[in-house]
Enzyme design. Sequence first.
Site, mmCIF file in Angstrom:
data_model
loop_
_atom_site.group_PDB
_atom_site.id
_atom_site.type_symbol
_atom_site.label_atom_id
_atom_site.label_comp_id
_atom_site.label_asym_id
_atom_site.label_seq_id
_atom_site.Cartn_x
_atom_site.Cartn_y
_atom_site.Cartn_z
ATOM 1 N N HIS A 153 0.835 -1.219 0.000
ATOM 2 C CA HIS A 153 0.000 0.000 0.000
ATOM 3 C C HIS A 153 0.866 1.265 0.000
ATOM 4 C CE1 HIS A 153 -3.381 -2.660 1.279
ATOM 5 N NE2 HIS A 153 -2.417 -3.256 1.956
ATOM 6 N N SER A 274 14.652 22.229 -14.507
ATOM 7 C CA SER A 274 13.457 22.991 -14.835
ATOM 8 C C SER A 274 13.899 24.352 -15.338
ATOM 9 C CB SER A 274 12.593 23.153 -13.590
ATOM 10 O OG SER A 274 11.730 24.264 -13.747
ATOM 11 N N LYS A 280 15.225 22.007 -9.210
ATOM 12 C CA LYS A 280 14.633 20.744 -9.638
ATOM 13 C C LYS A 280 15.549 19.889 -10.490
ATOM 14 C CE LYS A 280 10.348 20.042 -10.206
ATOM 15 N NZ LYS A 280 9.051 20.007 -10.892
ATOM 16 N N GLU A 287 10.055 8.890 -16.311
ATOM 17 C CA GLU A 287 8.661 9.260 -16.590
ATOM 18 C C GLU A 287 8.256 8.827 -17.995
ATOM 19 O OE1 GLU A 287 7.698 13.452 -15.024
ATOM 20 O OE2 GLU A 287 9.872 13.339 -14.981
#
Length: 462
Positions: A153, A274, A280, A287
Amino acid sequence: MWGGRFVSGPDAIMEEINASIGFDYKFASQDIRGSLAHVAMLAEQGIIEREAAKAITEGLEQVGREIEAGSFTFSRALEDIHMNVESRLAEIVGPDAGRLHTARSRNDQVALDFRLWIRDTIDTLDLQLQGLQQALAQRALDHAGSVMPGFTHLQSAQPVTFGHHLMAYVEMLGRDRSRLIDARKRLNECPLGAAALAGTSFPIDRAMTAKTLGFDRPTANSLDSVSDRDFVLETLSAAAICAVHLSRFAEEIVIWATPQFGFAALSDKFTTGSSIMPQKRNPDAAELVRGKSGRVIGALTGLLVVMKGLPLAYSKDMQEDKEGTFDALQALSLCIAAMTGMVGDLTPDLKRMKAAAGSGYAIATDLADWLVRALNMPFRDAHHVTGRLVAMAAERKIPLEKLSLEDMQSVDKRIVAQVHDVLGVEKSVRSRTSYGGTAPNNVRAQAKAWLKKLAREDKRGG
Ligand code: ARG
């Protein structure tokens, strides 16, 4: 809006919707391989003259060289790869070129080309997956004893080792490979000679062409031969499952790489910055592996839908079998390469992983197991006692092992000092020695066994 492209009227529209050369040019080498086998068989069976066969063979070889060299001009008016090759052959050889298409049709030709192409592609994917397994097993061996939290979970469940986690993917990829190899076994029958749908009246030798092209045997039913695309569907199913595995791993890398988790970092090789937020470091490659799984699943779904309403035998709908497949398998290949790169690039933060493994009372099960073993408590009672101890520790904001013996005895007076022997994340993973469990010795043995097996495959040449 689109009218401008169709200035010459319906013929141009027909050409645009009908032509497949824009994508089936990829079958060039398979198409020529198939034709070479076919012409040799026609000559052997006395269906065409040896002279003509020789001219056709040399002509086909020349076409092959022209395509490879990039000097071949593909024409959309000629619709597909089969007609493009044949038309150029006629320019080179003259009217005898027309004899090549004896006892065959584009229906069995395209079925053959696609099988050959899929077979080659499976071999490439298998080799790539083997490389990814090797990279994972190597890192797993190095980290057989590095503790991290195991999750269910996505909540800290029980400590595991980083090596154990990586080895889970080695197992998944092993199943992916066996699914691909299984599909390959079943597809390895030669449809050539089924002709349009009914077979042919010429005395062809289908066993000969099958053998020449490396197939186990000819397909047994001519209708099935030209209408079957199971070999694409099976390969796409195996590819989709594999893409899902890579996507799940990619998702974990995304999670691990967040500053909040901080379990592992990727270098600049697999991340981007970024343009507005200087702090970042985005895990774009991971991804995209996650994202590209959509294409592979989509291609499988798309082809299932194309096929579901088709009566026997060939229908032009089936020309829609190619683009999605090419795109999906190319995407998968790129994803495997990216994951292999990331597995090598990933730097785990072992301290953070270990600290996280110790937080969240992930060793509560170890305490409960001890109560069962040492005090002969039924597991359900042990679960209850442990729950109370966890609540006590949580209230004081301390780890379980920091509870004193007196604290513990206040919940159950039978508890003795030895309880502390099992409390601790390293002790916890070391105790999980059941077959397939996370104990470092187990993980080491599994990683070594896989590395040995994978190295043996190397020697066999994949
Ligand atoms: N381009 C066609 C395809 O990809 C080849 C087979 C054409 N057969 C036909 N009867 N028109 O499916």
